[in-house]
Scaffold this motif. Sequence first.
Motif, PDB file in Angstrom:
ATOM      1  N   LEU A   1       0.793  -0.937   0.024  1.00 13.06           N
ATOM      2  CA  LEU A   1       0.060  -0.006  -0.136  1.00 13.06           C
ATOM      3  C   LEU A   1       0.987   1.240  -0.011  1.00 13.06           C
ATOM      4  N   ASN A   2       0.788   2.120  -1.085  1.00 11.65           N
ATOM      5  CA  ASN A   2       1.616   3.279  -1.025  1.00 11.65           C
ATOM      6  C   ASN A   2       0.789   4.489  -0.814  1.00 11.65           C
ATOM      7  N   PRO A   3       0.864   4.932   0.445  1.00 16.59           N
ATOM      8  CA  PRO A   3       0.279   5.885   0.796  1.00 16.59           C
ATOM      9  C   PRO A   3       0.255   7.217   0.083  1.00 16.59           C
ATOM     10  N   GLU A   4       1.273   7.358  -0.906  1.00 13.12           N
ATOM     11  CA  GLU A   4       1.303   8.325  -1.812  1.00 13.12           C
ATOM     12  C   GLU A   4       0.492   8.318  -3.116  1.00 13.12           C
ATOM     13  N   GLN A   5      -0.197   7.072  -3.194  1.00 11.79           N
ATOM     14  CA  GLN A   5      -0.678   6.819  -4.534  1.00 11.79           C
ATOM     15  C   GLN A   5      -1.951   7.589  -4.582  1.00 11.79           C
ATOM     16  N   GLU A   6      -2.283   8.090  -5.524  1.00 12.21           N
ATOM     17  CA  GLU A   6      -3.490   8.901  -5.956  1.00 12.21           C
ATOM     18  C   GLU A   6      -4.389   7.974  -6.283  1.00 12.21           C
ATOM     19  N   TYR A   7      -5.697   7.999  -5.956  1.00 13.35           N
ATOM     20  CA  TYR A   7      -6.819   7.350  -6.717  1.00 13.35           C
ATOM     21  C   TYR A   7      -7.669   8.329  -7.498  1.00 13.35           C
ATOM     22  N   TYR A   8      -7.363   9.803  -7.514  1.00 13.56           N
ATOM     23  CA  TYR A   8      -8.103  10.514  -8.388  1.00 13.56           C
ATOM     24  C   TYR A   8      -7.502  11.810  -8.557  1.00 13.56           C
ATOM     25  N   ARG A   9      -7.293  12.363  -9.723  1.00  9.74           N
ATOM     26  CA  ARG A   9      -6.796  13.891  -9.690  1.00  9.74           C
ATOM     27  C   ARG A   9      -7.438  14.709 -10.807  1.00  9.74           C
ATOM     28  N   SER A  10      -7.794  15.764 -10.631  1.00  8.75           N
ATOM     29  CA  SER A  10      -8.358  16.576 -11.687  1.00  8.75           C
ATOM     30  C   SER A  10      -7.746  18.080 -11.615  1.00  8.75           C
ATOM     31  N   THR A  11      -7.691  18.831 -12.793  1.00  8.37           N
ATOM     32  CA  THR A  11      -7.379  20.113 -12.701  1.00  8.37           C
ATOM     33  C   THR A  11      -8.404  20.906 -13.127  1.00  8.37           C
ATOM     34  N   ALA A  12      -8.411  22.166 -12.776  1.00  5.84           N
ATOM     35  CA  ALA A  12      -9.490  23.211 -13.144  1.00  5.84           C
ATOM     36  C   ALA A  12      -8.850  24.386 -13.402  1.00  5.84           C
ATOM     37  N   LYS A  13      -9.316  25.179 -14.411  1.00  4.94           N
ATOM     38  CA  LYS A  13      -9.028  26.453 -14.742  1.00  4.94           C
ATOM     39  C   LYS A  13     -10.316  27.366 -15.051  1.00  4.94           C
ATOM     40  N   LYS A  14     -10.255  28.359 -14.861  1.00  4.35           N
ATOM     41  CA  LYS A  14     -11.396  29.180 -14.757  1.00  4.35           C
ATOM     42  C   LYS A  14     -11.180  30.784 -15.177  1.00  4.35           C
ATOM     43  N   ILE A  15     -11.652  31.496 -16.196  1.00  7.66           N
ATOM     44  CA  ILE A  15     -11.477  32.837 -16.475  1.00  7.66           C
ATOM     45  C   ILE A  15     -12.793  33.383 -16.394  1.00  7.66           C
ATOM     46  N   ASP A  16     -12.737  34.416 -15.656  1.00 15.09           N
ATOM     47  CA  ASP A  16     -14.111  35.342 -15.522  1.00 15.09           C
ATOM     48  C   ASP A  16     -13.782  36.633 -15.735  1.00 15.09           C
ATOM     49  N   GLY A  17     -14.420  37.136 -16.817  1.00 17.74           N
ATOM     50  CA  GLY A  17     -13.905  38.657 -16.964  1.00 17.74           C
ATOM     51  C   GLY A  17     -15.452  39.512 -17.201  1.00 17.74           C
ATOM     52  N   ASN A  18     -15.547  40.730 -16.518  1.00 20.33           N
ATOM     53  CA  ASN A  18     -16.764  41.342 -16.817  1.00 20.33           C
ATOM     54  C   ASN A  18     -16.326  42.964 -16.775  1.00 20.33           C
ATOM     55  N   LEU A  19     -17.193  43.509 -17.551  1.00 18.41           N
ATOM     56  CA  LEU A  19     -17.308  45.172 -17.598  1.00 18.41           C
ATOM     57  C   LEU A  19     -18.603  45.591 -17.194  1.00 18.41           C
ATOM     58  N   TYR A  20     -18.506  46.976 -16.685  1.00 12.81           N
ATOM     59  CA  TYR A  20     -20.073  47.210 -16.333  1.00 12.81           C
ATOM     60  C   TYR A  20     -19.905  48.895 -16.678  1.00 12.81           C
ATOM     61  N   ALA A  21     -21.141  49.357 -16.805  1.00 10.05           N
ATOM     62  CA  ALA A  21     -21.378  50.712 -16.737  1.00 10.05           C
ATOM     63  C   ALA A  21     -22.536  51.149 -16.051  1.00 10.05           C
ATOM     64  N   LYS A  22     -22.349  51.983 -15.017  1.00 10.89           N
ATOM     65  CA  LYS A  22     -23.636  52.458 -14.455  1.00 10.89           C
ATOM     66  C   LYS A  22     -23.830  54.053 -14.400  1.00 10.89           C
ATOM     67  N   ALA A  23     -24.829  54.388 -14.184  1.00  4.17           N
ATOM     68  CA  ALA A  23     -25.137  56.021 -13.959  1.00  4.17           C
ATOM     69  C   ALA A  23     -26.178  56.148 -13.077  1.00  4.17           C
ATOM     70  N   ASN A  24     -26.170  57.237 -12.214  1.00  2.00           N
ATOM     71  CA  ASN A  24     -27.556  57.768 -11.710  1.00  2.00           C
ATOM     72  C   ASN A  24     -27.421  59.272 -11.961  1.00  2.00           C
TER      73      ASN A  24
END
Length: 738
Positions: free
Chosen positions: A399-422
């Motif tokens: 039993l290798n305690p360093e052995q992984e049984y799953y691995r996933s990588t995630a990447k997310k890009i989140d951009g926004n532009l807004y204009a507001k006036a009162n």
Amino acid sequence: MKKRAIMLAGILVSGSMSFAQNVQKDSVKMVHLQEVQVVSTRATAKTPMAFTNVNKEQISKQNLGVDIPYLLSLTPSALTTSDAGAGVGYTSLRIRGTDGTRINITANGIPMNDAESHTVYWVNMPDFASSLKDIQVQRGAGTSTNGAGAFGGSVNMQTEGISMVPYAEVNGSYGSFNTHKETVKVGTGLLDNHWAFDARLSNIGTDGYIDRASVDLNSYFLQGGYFTGNTSIKLITFSGLEKTYHAWYYASKEDMAKHGRRYNPAGKYTDANGKDVFYKDQTDNYHQTHYQLLLNQRLSPTWNLDAALHYTRGNGYYQEYKTDSLMEYGLSTYILNGTEVKESDLIRQKKMSNDFYGGVFSLNYNNNQLSASIGGGLNEYDGDHFGKIIWIKNYVGPLNPEQEYYRSTAKKIDGNLYAKANYELGSGFNIYGDLQYRYINYKINGTNEKWDKRTKAMQLLDINENFSFLNPKAGVNWELNKHNRLYTSFSVAQKEPTRNNYTDGKFSEYPKSERLFDYELGYAYADTWFSAGANLYYMDYKDQLVLTGELNETGEAMAANVPDSYRMGAELMVGAKLDKNFRWDINATFSKNRVQNFIEMLYEDEEKNPIEIKHGDTPIAFSPDLILNNIFSFNYKGFDANLQSQYVSKQYLSNAKQKNQMLDAYFVSNLSLAYTLKLPHVKSASIGITVYNLFNEEYENNGYAGSGYSGSNKERYNYSGYAAQAGTNVMTHLTLRF
């Protein structure tokens, strides 16, 4: 029950709300060079939307160790939950019935929501409240902001401005369940007319009300600033290190009857003697550090620029004792005493490592008639999810305690532009417009921790989703005179699914994005001693991801798209200063929250032969019809007393409206007493005591539920778990300011 009914009737006689209506001032007037992203993302008294400001004094009075959700629990339409049962550790906030994945959270305009789960894990930001200047809670879609979409509300936190004079502060709290908080704050004041520095160190701990629900939290907050002319630059870093025993499993009513309300099934196993025992290291361990570089440049008397760069590093794991199939971890079966062992006790670690970084900005214009902002942000998230098995009972073979049984990588890009006036047309009549464009690209690749029975392998993840959202908002605000104000608004909000919506749903079917049409109509009255207000809302959802009441393996709530649903209600507010020492504030939310034409899928033994059950219109889970808050405040020559009460009507744990899967209504009161005095060589000294759940209400404020059927007659069965909350408990506190 009679006592509760009498008290509730007394509160209802007066009508409704106002926790912070008295501080509903134009926040533009509060802006100075040290503040970033306040004008552009916050509402003001001329913004036609529902919001509440909570100032530093209000925060400090309640900040005895509980998490930030509990500091906001008496704002209109807000509900809080606590896994450990006493407001410390894993807690959550709901606004208008919507959970934390749909509440936008920012600090200095910088997104705080986790990019994948969309949740703020407040346990990773211990004692952040001690470094806050104020908090604004917007209800509904709110104004355009950075980060996750707001589908029930948004919480905009602003950290303290750097002190221009030297100071030191020490405060400590201690109370029931060995709950304690120690905080030290110091500031240099202005040095050489340009520099200033502040620092805070905090420790919070508790044994928890629930068995073994221990919490150990450590944090720091550091900021330094350079100020010259019309320019200010601040560098802020804050960090939290937490170790929390699992308390998110909850207990059934049968378990509570047998073992007591404090029973916690997490980590339970049978030892070699056949005795039930609990794994001592069933813990969550996480370290999160934030860095913010903030710039404010005053360009002219009417123009100013706010900009910020940020970086957040997170790393940690949770560890748990399980009994599972070895095959589902990529492990071989083994022979023990002549028998093939396919399932065994084991200990697993599920780990995360992530980086979140980017920038936000706003260019702001303000004169007597027009206030306007152009702003936005671009942020990127990179995260790794992986897991290991570190022990198997009686395992035969390597039993290798360093052995992984799953691995996933995630990447997310989140951009926004807004204009507001009162823009003020005249005679107190303002028109408001707000338009935001938001783009998201979300990728997940690798293997998930869930076993795919079809392929007999870990679930494969190959997700590459793009979203483009255009979110308009418009409204009018009319100040009839110095006392009366009317407003109305219409907003569109759209939101992408969370990671769990992808990984916890069907392997072959992706969840849809959500859309909200938010209609608001409000009135407010205010003079020197009395304030009142009413806000009517109708929130029309398309493909809303609603909570089903079930939990995944990490204790997070699961959700599913429903084609049509809505939330509608009335938020009422009243506040009265009855004399110079006594104030009475009350707020109430009456609401109706429904899934239209809800179809439930029920499975035989919860995994096969699905059948459809058509329920018609049903209440949305975790959405009470009535929330009522009452606050009596008394202050006289340094003595301060507050009696705070909250009534919450029943809540269903799923959308199937099952009466044996329900949180009962509850009424809870807290009494706070404090005295502030002057001592030699001390600016001020405060001592006090808070009695929580004064009348020892027995209640639960969170839970989970699931259902299935069995037999040829398809007999339905339900199961559920409940987060029991502490009875009467106390917290003492002492603060010294130098």
